[in-house]
Design a protein around this motif. Structure first.
Motif, short mmCIF file in Angstrom:
data_model
loop_
_atom_site.label_atom_id
_atom_site.label_comp_id
_atom_site.label_asym_id
_atom_site.label_seq_id
_atom_site.Cartn_x
_atom_site.Cartn_y
_atom_site.Cartn_z
N LEU A 127 19.14 -42.65 3.07
CA LEU A 127 18.48 -41.42 3.50
C LEU A 127 18.67 -40.33 2.45
CD1 LEU A 127 19.42 -41.23 7.30
CD2 LEU A 127 17.21 -41.86 6.31
N SER A 128 17.61 -39.59 2.18
CA SER A 128 17.68 -38.45 1.29
C SER A 128 18.26 -37.25 2.04
CB SER A 128 16.29 -38.11 0.76
OG SER A 128 15.76 -39.17 0.00
N PRO A 129 18.75 -36.23 1.32
CA PRO A 129 19.24 -35.03 2.00
C PRO A 129 18.18 -34.45 2.93
CG PRO A 129 19.87 -34.99 -0.30
CD PRO A 129 18.95 -36.16 -0.14
N GLY A 130 18.60 -34.08 4.12
CA GLY A 130 17.66 -33.54 5.11
C GLY A 130 18.21 -33.64 6.51
N ARG A 131 17.37 -33.33 7.49
CA ARG A 131 17.75 -33.33 8.90
C ARG A 131 16.95 -34.42 9.61
NH1 ARG A 131 16.18 -31.06 13.83
NH2 ARG A 131 17.85 -30.10 15.07
N TYR A 132 17.64 -35.28 10.38
CA TYR A 132 17.00 -36.42 11.03
C TYR A 132 17.40 -36.48 12.51
CZ TYR A 132 16.50 -37.86 6.15
OH TYR A 132 16.22 -37.89 4.81
N ALA A 133 16.44 -36.84 13.36
CA ALA A 133 16.71 -37.12 14.77
C ALA A 133 16.68 -38.63 14.97
CB ALA A 133 15.66 -36.45 15.65
N GLY A 157 13.12 -35.05 28.81
CA GLY A 157 14.21 -35.02 29.77
C GLY A 157 15.51 -35.58 29.25
N GLY A 158 15.54 -36.03 28.02
CA GLY A 158 16.77 -36.56 27.41
C GLY A 158 17.10 -35.78 26.15
N ARG A 159 17.95 -36.38 25.31
CA ARG A 159 18.36 -35.71 24.08
C ARG A 159 18.35 -36.69 22.91
NH1 ARG A 159 19.77 -30.77 25.01
NH2 ARG A 159 20.65 -30.43 22.94
N ASN A 160 17.93 -36.19 21.75
CA ASN A 160 18.03 -36.94 20.50
C ASN A 160 19.31 -36.55 19.78
OD1 ASN A 160 15.49 -38.17 20.74
ND2 ASN A 160 14.46 -36.41 19.81
N SER A 161 19.95 -37.51 19.16
CA SER A 161 21.08 -37.21 18.28
C SER A 161 20.54 -36.70 16.95
CB SER A 161 21.93 -38.46 18.06
OG SER A 161 22.50 -38.89 19.29
N ILE A 162 21.30 -35.82 16.30
CA ILE A 162 20.86 -35.18 15.06
C ILE A 162 21.84 -35.51 13.94
CG2 ILE A 162 20.41 -32.98 13.89
CD1 ILE A 162 18.32 -33.76 15.97
N LEU A 163 21.29 -35.93 12.81
CA LEU A 163 22.08 -36.21 11.61
C LEU A 163 21.61 -35.29 10.49
CD1 LEU A 163 24.03 -38.01 9.89
CD2 LEU A 163 22.02 -39.41 9.38
N ILE A 164 22.55 -34.62 9.83
CA ILE A 164 22.24 -33.79 8.67
C ILE A 164 22.88 -34.42 7.44
CG2 ILE A 164 22.51 -31.52 7.60
CD1 ILE A 164 22.53 -30.33 10.41
N VAL A 165 22.04 -34.86 6.51
CA VAL A 165 22.52 -35.45 5.27
C VAL A 165 22.55 -34.37 4.20
CG1 VAL A 165 22.14 -37.23 3.53
CG2 VAL A 165 21.54 -37.68 5.92
N LYS A 166 23.73 -34.06 3.72
CA LYS A 166 23.87 -33.01 2.71
C LYS A 166 23.76 -33.62 1.31
CE LYS A 166 26.83 -30.16 5.65
NZ LYS A 166 28.13 -29.45 5.78
N GLY A 167 23.65 -32.73 0.33
CA GLY A 167 23.66 -33.24 -1.04
C GLY A 167 22.53 -32.75 -1.91
N GLY A 168 21.85 -31.67 -1.55
CA GLY A 168 20.78 -31.20 -2.41
C GLY A 168 20.31 -29.81 -2.02
N HIS A 169 19.60 -29.17 -2.92
CA HIS A 169 18.97 -27.88 -2.65
C HIS A 169 17.59 -28.19 -2.08
CE1 HIS A 169 22.12 -25.81 -4.95
NE2 HIS A 169 22.03 -26.81 -5.80
N GLU A 170 17.50 -28.27 -0.76
CA GLU A 170 16.30 -28.83 -0.15
C GLU A 170 15.32 -27.80 0.37
OE1 GLU A 170 15.66 -32.05 -0.47
OE2 GLU A 170 17.49 -31.97 -1.61
N PHE A 171 15.53 -26.52 0.05
CA PHE A 171 14.61 -25.51 0.56
C PHE A 171 14.31 -24.48 -0.53
CE2 PHE A 171 17.21 -27.06 4.06
CZ PHE A 171 16.23 -27.49 4.94
#
Length: 344
Positions: A127-133, A157-171
């Motif tokens: 996975l590249s740096p970013g935010r993933y559900a 009605g439920g919830r997604n887990s969230i993963l944040i992959v760090k490691g870059g200037h993504e914005f």
């Protein structure tokens, strides 16, 4: 031959040769490819519209001429170093068949099987740096990762887990359609305007800021390189023109509009899928036929807004909320590949 939108910015691992099939970005097979120039990459054509590319450093570019059926297109290509990392997901619950699904794979529920180990069911993906559900799919049931404290409402009605992959200037900040600001002081930028790289005379760099001029299309892709070797991008921005005044817009739902080849190739044979939630056979060919026979002109239509035509997943999927109905991706809003047209 027609070009399907613009070529993507290709993300590659440096010094690793990679085969790229350019035929998927055109409406007819590519006969041959002429490489006009390269910068920062080694490249040579191979058979059937494919090229072999090896990125030398952080960023590279090339200009090519693509031939097919007597037509040709000159296009600039941009290549960026991958900043992806191998991420391990672990499901520690019980189950027989466990899969990993999320925003990184179009929420495909059976594409990433998890392997049973002594520590639980495991899957590893790049996975590249970013935010993933994401969620686990356990014996057909969607389950949140209870070992991950980060989550968000999934809208059902439920919830997604969230993963944040760090490691870059993504914005970066798009201050205006011609002014962009990076999080670091720049040494160089690469800017694709449509399928052509901007010459240095059409942009200027001042510290963290980039100023553009003489843009030829409404789409730009931009990559920035910092003085300390930082890299940010690629980013895509749509520079919208002013909307037409006084026109009539027609919203067209492709699958429900007109079947151009006389056969519904995509209909799912599943008794749990009602007809209204299944493919009905409308296709892009049908839209083109109606354009040519003057149907929209007869209605006084000046603007068409069509539903997405990108490749959608096969099969039918069950709603997470009661009564848990099943339906297909006939609507086009579940794309799994933004650079492939759905064959139906």
């Amino acid at each position: 031959m027609y070009s399907l939108y613009f070529l993507p910015v290709f993300v590659l691992i440096p010094h690793k040769p990679e085969k790229i099939n350019l035929s998927k970005y055109f409406t007819s097979p590519v006969d041959s490819i002429q490489i006009l120039s390269t910068d920062g990459v080694d490249m040579y054509p191979i058979i059937e519209g494919k090229i072999m590319v090896q990125l030398k450093g952080n960023v590279g570019s090339a200009r090519i001429n693509v031939f097919s059926g007597g037509d040709s297109f000159v296009k600039d290509m941009l290549f960026v170093r991958s900043r992806s990392r191998k991420i391990k997901f672990i499901y520690r619950g019980s189950g027989r068949n466990v899969y990993l699904a999320g925003s990184f794979n179009g929420w495909n529920s059976n594409a990433l099987p998890m392997i049973k180990t002594d520590s639980g069911f495991v899957a590893e993906i790049q996975l590249s740096p970013g935010r993933y559900a994401y969620k686990f799919v356990v014996d057909g049931k969607w389950i949140q990762d209870t070992n991950n404290p980060l989550s968000e409402d999934d809208g059902y009605g439920g919830r997604n887990s969230i993963l944040i992959v760090k490691g870059g200037h993504e914005f970066i900040d798009d201050i205006s359609p011609s002014h962009y600001r990076f999080p670091f002081t720049l040494s160089r930028v690469y800017i694709l305007n449509g399928d052509r790289l901007l010459d240095e005379e059409n942009y200027s760099i001042k510290g963290r800021d980039v100023f553009l001029k003489n843009l030829k299309t409404d789409v730009i892709r931009i990559v920035g390189i910092g003085r300390k070797g930082e890299i940010s991008g690629p980013f895509t921005f749509n520079i919208k023109p002013e909307p037409p005044i006084g026109g009539i817009m027609y919203f067209l739902f492709v699958d429900r509009f007109f079947e151009g080849d006389g056969r519904n190739m995509r209909k799912i044979k599943d008794p749990e899928v009602p007809d209204i939630a299944n493919f009905m056979g409308g296709d892009l060919k049908g839209v083109i036929l109606k354009l040519k026979d003057g149907y929209f002109d007869s209605l006084g239509i000046s603007v068409l807004w069509i539903s997405p035509v990108f490749l959608c997943p096969e099969g039918a999927y069950r709603d997470a909320l009661p009564p848990h109905r099943k339906f297909t991706g006939y609507h086009g809003y579940w794309p799994v590949d933004l650079y492939r047209i759905d064959p139906s």
